[in-house]
Write an enzyme that holds these catalytic residues in place. Structure first.
Site, short mmCIF file in Angstrom:
data_model
loop_
_atom_site.label_atom_id
_atom_site.label_comp_id
_atom_site.label_asym_id
_atom_site.label_seq_id
_atom_site.Cartn_x
_atom_site.Cartn_y
_atom_site.Cartn_z
N ASP A 1 126.62 31.34 23.67
CA ASP A 1 125.76 32.12 24.46
C ASP A 1 125.23 31.74 25.82
OD1 ASP A 1 124.80 34.89 24.07
OD2 ASP A 1 122.58 33.82 24.52
N ASP B 1 130.58 34.42 38.91
CA ASP B 1 131.32 33.54 39.34
C ASP B 1 131.54 33.77 40.86
OD1 ASP B 1 131.39 32.07 37.12
OD2 ASP B 1 133.62 32.08 36.75
#
Length: 197
Positions: A69, A157
């Site tokens: 997670d 990202d």
């Protein structure tokens, strides 16, 4: 090789973890390949959600399970999007929609207040009733950019600038990212724990 179910349907996570774990004699199978539905993420922390996901996958498959997670915590937003990173833009969230929502939310935030961290919790359960799961946490500091850059990686990202590297996470090679990322750190801790018993 020991077969282990990876409790995720996220293709990016499967690719990243499977390549790293295969070197250690673990045959990673995505839960979706075994017909396992996603667990309901009702926890309030990365740790709680990772344990819920691993326990569910181990229970359904009778295999050891690894769950990840992870998410992005932005300081000026009080840690948001946090555990809601994958669903930040709503129920029909996509990486692109989440990224755009974060950029819009932060459009008036000054450059010196755009600090953030990626967090990753990896949990390994030997079996569904494992009373002592291995829990490993990695974090990766960075800065939220004003525009996306790079085509690698996934999720946030392209807007996560890594000062030590002088580029976004999406501009790093897979090897560069694995060596320094939150997931890479958590995985190193997990592999050390597995090696040591």
């Amino acid at each position: 090789m020991q077969k282990v179910v990876l409790a995720t349907g996220n293709v990016g996570k499967v690719r990243e973890l499977a390549s790293l774990l295969s070197d250690f004699g673990l045959d990673i199978v995505a839960q979706t390949d075994l017909g396992v539905d996603s667990a309901e993420e009702t926890g309030l922390t990365f740790i709680e959600n990772a344990i819920l996901k691993a326990r569910h996958a181990a229970k359904v498959t009778a295999l050891p399970a690894i769950a990840d997670d992870s998410g992005l915590a932005v300081d000026v937003l009080g840690g948001a999007p946090g555990i809601y990173s994958a669903r930040y833009s709503g129920e029909d969230a996509t990486d692109q929609k989440n990224l755009q929502k974060l950029l819009e939310t932060m459009k008036d935030v000054p450059d010196d207040q755009r600090q953030a961290r990626f967090h990753c919790v990896l949990v390994y359960l030997r079996h569904a009733e494992d009373p002592t799961p291995l829990v490993c946490h990695g974090s990766w500091p960075g800065v939220i950019t004003r525009e996306p850059a790079g085509t690698g990686g996934f999720g946030y990202d392209p807007i996560f600038f890594v000062p030590s590297e002088g580029k976004t996470a999406a501009e790093l090679t897979r090897e560069e990212k694995s060596a320094i990322s939150h997931r890479g750190q958590a995985l190193k801790l997990l592999l050390d724990a597995l090696r040591n018993g």
